[in-house]
Each structure stands twice: as structure tokens, then as C-alpha cells.
Design an enzyme around this catalytic site. Structure first.
Site, PDB file in Angstrom:
ATOM      1  N   GLU A   1      31.316   3.385 -43.859  1.00 15.08           N
ATOM      2  CA  GLU A   1      30.440   2.245 -43.546  1.00 15.08           C
ATOM      3  C   GLU A   1      29.262   2.745 -42.703  1.00 15.08           C
ATOM      4  O   GLU A   1      28.150   2.264 -42.826  1.00 15.08           O
ATOM      5  CB  GLU A   1      31.248   1.197 -42.764  1.00 15.08           C
ATOM      6  CG  GLU A   1      30.435  -0.015 -42.354  1.00 15.08           C
ATOM      7  CD  GLU A   1      31.308  -1.111 -41.732  1.00 15.08           C
ATOM      8  OE1 GLU A   1      32.454  -1.312 -42.180  1.00 15.08           O
ATOM      9  OE2 GLU A   1      30.826  -1.754 -40.790  1.00 15.08           O
TER      10      GLU A   1
ATOM     11  N   ARG B   1      28.857  -5.130 -46.575  1.00 15.68           N
ATOM     12  CA  ARG B   1      28.101  -4.281 -45.636  1.00 15.68           C
ATOM     13  C   ARG B   1      26.870  -3.670 -46.310  1.00 15.68           C
ATOM     14  O   ARG B   1      26.553  -2.488 -46.115  1.00 15.68           O
ATOM     15  CB  ARG B   1      28.985  -3.175 -45.043  1.00 15.68           C
ATOM     16  CG  ARG B   1      30.175  -3.681 -44.272  1.00 15.68           C
ATOM     17  CD  ARG B   1      29.782  -4.407 -42.991  1.00 15.68           C
ATOM     18  NE  ARG B   1      30.944  -5.002 -42.365  1.00 15.68           N
ATOM     19  CZ  ARG B   1      31.312  -6.288 -42.537  1.00 15.68           C
ATOM     20  NH1 ARG B   1      30.587  -7.112 -43.280  1.00 15.68           N
ATOM     21  NH2 ARG B   1      32.378  -6.755 -41.941  1.00 15.68           N
TER      22      ARG B   1
ATOM     23  N   SER C   1      33.686   0.356 -36.979  1.00 18.30           N
ATOM     24  CA  SER C   1      34.496   0.813 -38.115  1.00 18.30           C
ATOM     25  C   SER C   1      33.767   1.915 -38.871  1.00 18.30           C
ATOM     26  O   SER C   1      32.626   1.734 -39.289  1.00 18.30           O
ATOM     27  CB  SER C   1      34.777  -0.347 -39.063  1.00 18.30           C
ATOM     28  OG  SER C   1      35.638  -1.257 -38.432  1.00 18.30           O
TER      29      SER C   1
HETATM   30  C1  LIG Z   1      32.048  -1.250 -30.896  1.00 14.28           C
HETATM   31  C2  LIG Z   1      31.432  -1.631 -32.226  1.00 14.28           C
HETATM   32  C3  LIG Z   1      31.888  -2.754 -32.910  1.00 14.28           C
HETATM   33  C4  LIG Z   1      31.331  -3.115 -34.144  1.00 14.28           C
HETATM   34  N1  LIG Z   1      31.807  -4.222 -34.788  1.00 14.28           N
HETATM   35  C5  LIG Z   1      31.275  -4.580 -35.977  1.00 14.28           C
HETATM   36  C6  LIG Z   1      31.756  -5.740 -36.664  1.00 14.28           C
HETATM   37  O1  LIG Z   1      32.637  -6.461 -36.203  1.00 14.28           O
HETATM   38  N2  LIG Z   1      31.189  -6.041 -37.863  1.00 14.28           N
HETATM   39  C7  LIG Z   1      30.189  -5.290 -38.412  1.00 14.28           C
HETATM   40  O2  LIG Z   1      29.701  -5.629 -39.497  1.00 14.28           O
HETATM   41  N3  LIG Z   1      29.718  -4.185 -37.777  1.00 14.28           N
HETATM   42  C8  LIG Z   1      30.228  -3.818 -36.586  1.00 14.28           C
HETATM   43  N4  LIG Z   1      29.750  -2.705 -35.941  1.00 14.28           N
HETATM   44  C9  LIG Z   1      28.701  -1.876 -36.582  1.00 14.28           C
HETATM   45  C10 LIG Z   1      27.243  -2.241 -36.204  1.00 14.28           C
HETATM   46  O3  LIG Z   1      27.165  -2.799 -34.910  1.00 14.28           O
HETATM   47  C11 LIG Z   1      26.617  -3.196 -37.231  1.00 14.28           C
HETATM   48  O4  LIG Z   1      26.565  -2.593 -38.514  1.00 14.28           O
HETATM   49  C12 LIG Z   1      25.197  -3.611 -36.832  1.00 14.28           C
HETATM   50  O5  LIG Z   1      24.751  -4.618 -37.700  1.00 14.28           O
HETATM   51  C13 LIG Z   1      24.204  -2.440 -36.882  1.00 14.28           C
HETATM   52  O6  LIG Z   1      23.003  -2.850 -36.253  1.00 14.28           O
HETATM   53  P1  LIG Z   1      22.055  -1.776 -35.540  1.00 14.28           P
HETATM   54  O7  LIG Z   1      20.834  -2.474 -35.095  1.00 14.28           O
HETATM   55  O8  LIG Z   1      22.799  -1.022 -34.515  1.00 14.28           O
HETATM   56  O9  LIG Z   1      21.755  -0.835 -36.788  1.00 14.28           O
HETATM   57  P2  LIG Z   1      21.407   0.728 -36.740  1.00 14.28           P
HETATM   58  O10 LIG Z   1      22.634   1.526 -36.507  1.00 14.28           O
HETATM   59  O11 LIG Z   1      20.251   0.968 -35.853  1.00 14.28           O
HETATM   60  O12 LIG Z   1      20.964   0.926 -38.258  1.00 14.28           O
HETATM   61  C14 LIG Z   1      21.927   0.786 -39.293  1.00 14.28           C
HETATM   62  C15 LIG Z   1      21.184   0.837 -40.635  1.00 14.28           C
HETATM   63  O13 LIG Z   1      20.334  -0.305 -40.713  1.00 14.28           O
HETATM   64  C16 LIG Z   1      18.977   0.095 -40.892  1.00 14.28           C
HETATM   65  N5  LIG Z   1      18.152  -0.837 -40.120  1.00 14.28           N
HETATM   66  C17 LIG Z   1      18.323  -1.237 -38.839  1.00 14.28           C
HETATM   67  N6  LIG Z   1      17.376  -2.129 -38.499  1.00 14.28           N
HETATM   68  C18 LIG Z   1      16.595  -2.288 -39.595  1.00 14.28           C
HETATM   69  C19 LIG Z   1      15.429  -3.066 -39.877  1.00 14.28           C
HETATM   70  N7  LIG Z   1      14.878  -3.871 -38.963  1.00 14.28           N
HETATM   71  N8  LIG Z   1      14.875  -2.963 -41.115  1.00 14.28           N
HETATM   72  C20 LIG Z   1      15.413  -2.139 -42.052  1.00 14.28           C
HETATM   73  N9  LIG Z   1      16.495  -1.382 -41.837  1.00 14.28           N
HETATM   74  C21 LIG Z   1      17.085  -1.457 -40.627  1.00 14.28           C
HETATM   75  C22 LIG Z   1      18.895   1.518 -40.353  1.00 14.28           C
HETATM   76  O14 LIG Z   1      17.833   2.230 -40.953  1.00 14.28           O
HETATM   77  C23 LIG Z   1      20.259   2.064 -40.742  1.00 14.28           C
HETATM   78  O15 LIG Z   1      20.269   2.496 -42.082  1.00 14.28           O
HETATM   79  C24 LIG Z   1      30.288  -2.324 -34.705  1.00 14.28           C
HETATM   80  C25 LIG Z   1      29.820  -1.194 -34.010  1.00 14.28           C
HETATM   81  C26 LIG Z   1      30.388  -0.848 -32.779  1.00 14.28           C
HETATM   82  C27 LIG Z   1      29.858   0.357 -32.047  1.00 14.28           C
END
Ligand SMILES: Cc1cc2nc3c(=O)[nH]c(=O)nc-3n(C[C@H](O)[C@H](O)[C@H](O)COP(=O)(O)OP(=O)(O)OC[C@H]3O[C@@H](n4cnc5c(N)ncnc54)[C@H](O)[C@@H]3O)c2cc1C
Length: 313
Positions: free
Chosen positions: A305, A179, A228
Site C-alpha cells: 500500500e 487505496r 499499513s
Molecule cells: C500511523 C498511521 C496510520 C495510518 N492509518 C491509515 C488508515 O487508517 N487508513 C488509510 O487509508 N491510511 C492510513 N495511513 C496511511 C496514510 O496516512 C494515508 O494513506 C494518507 O492518506 C496519506 O496522506 P499523505 O498526505 O501523508 O500522503 P503522502 O505520503 O505525502 O503521499 C502519498 C501519495 O499521495 C500522493 N499525493 C499526496 N498529496 C497529493 C496531492 N495533493 N496531489 C497529488 N498526489 C498527492 C503522493 O505523491 C504519494 O504518491 C496511516 C499511516 C500511518 C503512519
């Protein structure tokens, strides 16, 4: 926000600007105080323009994708929050008989990427269906599910550094961890190229549907959450390898425990759900309570995480 900054944004930035924007509107757990300024650039030049203003005005910048891994504290975020959601291009850029390479911009939702791949009979990312983030967030977090992580399919990424310089880095030079992806501080991921394997589209779509079903059966998708909360620990407990944070939390009898409007899910112990208008403080107190109890009872120190950002009230 200072008048000079407002004037510069009005003159030099073409995208959408929202002052005092509630971050609960931009996070999957529906929690978070106001960002001073929330910006949606329309293209790369616009993104560079806003970074230039931030640097020259000495303002902090935070990049947000879908906010599905981010808890924003109740007093919100100072400076600029920039969303990647207008970066929406995805297309096949090269292919042979066995594989295809897909170019995908950071703002594309992970599920949209998986669906597009499935429709074209491209396999390798099926288990990522239902992760509610963007592809930029997935690269940054090395998101994964059921044994597949972003690192397994990515060929290269392109990012912008804080000076506004573009970098394209090939997979073997990218340092992925659990992660985690090591990037220069403040780097903004713009896009990635992903290699997938050609298969029968019906077979790929069927696999995607099965993963969707498993997710719905095992995760509390009827409540806002961050997925998570804790990483699965890599340490050992009583000589055995401990693999699941959720199992440890459940073993400690913490399912259903509440602080304010936040609750440890009954369905999946590693999820904290926003059951009744929880505050970020409720969630942080609950995270600390779970971490302390698990440490006390099992000796394992859980690491979060989710990213916790912003200021306390
Ligand atoms: C119901 C649910 C289920 C989930 N299941 C999983 C799973 O199975 N596996 C898993 O790994 N995760 C899971 N997640 C967590 C999450 O969806 C992932 O970590 C996802 O990749 C985050 O993407 P985001 O665009 O929402 O990131 P954000 O929450 O918007 O950002 C997360 C981090 O990434 C950085 N970031 C985002 N975009 C960029 C960019 N373009 N450039 C630089 N930095 C950036 C942000 O600054 C922040 O630090 C789940 C979440 C939920 C709510």
C-alpha cells in the site's frame, strides 16, 4: 542543482526553497535521503510557476503531503519535491437541513478536517480520525478506515495537470479503487468538496473519541511508521476470502521480525516500525522478506500500500 535553476527559483518562485533537504524530516517513518530541491509554494500561482520551471528545465516533480504513506529510498529524490502543506483553507460552502458541503484544500490534515466536522456536528468521516496524512493524500490514496473511504464523502475534486491547467471533476466521473484514484500522470490535487450529514455535535465528537481510542489500542503509535504496509488481499486462500494482510503476516509468525533498525510491529503485524534509526533499505528488505514468507506459507501474494520512491545508495 544547476545554477540556472537556482537563479530561476530565486527570481520566479515566492515560496520556500530548501536544497538537499533530508526527506526523513518530511515522512512519518522518519526515513529518507535528500531531495535535490524541496519547495513549499505559497499559492496556486506559485505552484504553477514552479511546475513551469520544472517542465522547461526537464526536471522530475514529486508531490508530497504529510509523507505518511511514502518511503523515500536512502539516496533521496532527484528533481523537485513539492509539498502541499501551505494549502490550508477549509470552509462550509453550502448546506441544507440535513447535509453540509465542506470545501477543503489538499494540505489540510485529515484529523483537522475530522475535528472541524465534529465540532460543527457533521458526521460521515469520524473513523478517519488519526490518519496522519493530508486531505490531498487521502484523496489520492482513497484513504479509509472501518468501512468508510474518501470516495464515500467526496463530491468533487480540483486538480492541476502537468501543463498547468485546472480541472474540476465530479464524484461520478472519478474512478476510485481500493487505496487508489485514477488520475492523469503528474496531476496535483488542490482541493475537494465533501458532503457530510448533520447530527448532534456531542454524538459526533463522542464517536470520534471512540475511534481515536481504538486506533491507540490497536496501532503502534509510539514508533514512527507508515501505517499499513500491505493492502488487504482480495484473493482467496483455501477457498476462504482473505481479508486482512496483518492476520496473514501474524499467522506466518512474522511479528517482531527485524532487519537492521526496522521491525514488524508486535502490536499490529501490518505495520513496520522504525525502531532504531532504520534505513529505507532495512524497510525494503523487511517488506520483501514478509512478502516472500507469506507467499511461501499461504500462497497469497501481498501488494504494498505504501509508495516507495527515490534512488538507492
Ligand atoms: C500511523 C498511521 C496510520 C495510518 N492509518 C491509515 C488508515 O487508517 N487508513 C488509510 O487509508 N491510511 C492510513 N495511513 C496511511 C496514510 O496516512 C494515508 O494513506 C494518507 O492518506 C496519506 O496522506 P499523505 O498526505 O501523508 O500522503 P503522502 O505520503 O505525502 O503521499 C502519498 C501519495 O499521495 C500522493 N499525493 C499526496 N498529496 C497529493 C496531492 N495533493 N496531489 C497529488 N498526489 C498527492 C503522493 O505523491 C504519494 O504518491 C496511516 C499511516 C500511518 C503512519
Amino acid at each position: 542543482m544547476k545554477d540556472e535553476v537556482r537563479d530561476r527559483l530565486a527570481r520566479e518562485f515566492r515560496g520556500t526553497t530548501n536544497y538537499r533537504e533530508p526527506m526523513k524530516n518530511h515522512t512519518s517513518i522518519r526515513i529518507g535521503g535528500q531531495a535535490d530541491v524541496f519547495l513549499k509554494p505559497i499559492d496556486l500561482e506559485d505552484l504553477k510557476a514552479v511546475l513551469k520551471i520544472a517542465t522547461e528545465e526537464d526536471l522530475p516533480v514529486m508531490l508530497l503531503g504529510a509523507g505518511s504513506n511514502t518511503l523515500v529510498r536512502d539516496a533521496g529524490i532527484r528533481g523537485f519535491v513539492i509539498t502541499s502543506l501551505s494549502l490550508q483553507k477549509q470552509e462550509i460552502v453550502s448546506q441544507n437541513e440535513e447535509t453540509a458541503d465542506i470545501f477543503c484544500e489538499a494540505g489540510v490534515k485529515i484529523s483537522a478536517f475530522v475535528q472541524m466536522a465534529a465540532e460543527k456536528g457533521l458526521s460521515g468521516c469520524e473513523s478517519l480520525i488519526g490518519i496522519p496524512g493530508t486531505m490531498g493524500g487521502a484523496i489520492f490514496m482513497n484513504a479509509g478506515a472501518r468501512g468508510i473511504e474518501i470516495k464515500d464523502i467526496v463530491r468533487e475534486i480540483t486538480f492541476l495537470d502537468v501543463q498547468g491547467t485546472l480541472h474540476t471533476v465530479l464524484r461520478d466521473k472519478l474512478e476510485f479503487g481500493y487505496r487508489h484514484l485514477k488520475l492523469p500522470r503528474g496531476a496535483i490535487i488542490l482541493s475537494g468538496i465533501f458532503r457530510l450529514t448533520k447530527k448532534d455535535p456531542q454524538e459526533v465528537e463522542e464517536t470520534v473519541r471512540n475511534y481515536q481510542k481504538v486506533r491507540a489500542e490497536t496501532q503502534p503509535l509510539n514508533y514512527p511508521s507508515l501505517g499499513s504496509v500491505f493492502k488487504n488481499p482480495e484473493s482467496t486462500k483455501k477457498g476462504e476470502v482473505v481479508s486482512k494482510a496483518g492476520e496473514l503476516i501474524e499467522e506466518c509468525g512474522l511479528k517482531g521480525v527485524r532487519v537492521g533498525g526496522a521491525r514488524v510491529s508486535e502490536k499490529h503485524a501490518n505495520f513496520i516500525v522504525n525502531e532504531k534509526q532504520a534505513t529505507a533499505k532495512d524497510v525494503v528488505v523487511l517488506i520483501n522478506l514478509v512478502r516472500d514468507k507469506v507467499k511461501e506459507k499461504t500462497g497469497v501474494l501481498l501488494e504494498t500500500e505504501v509508495k516507495i520512491l527515490g534512488e538507492d545508495t
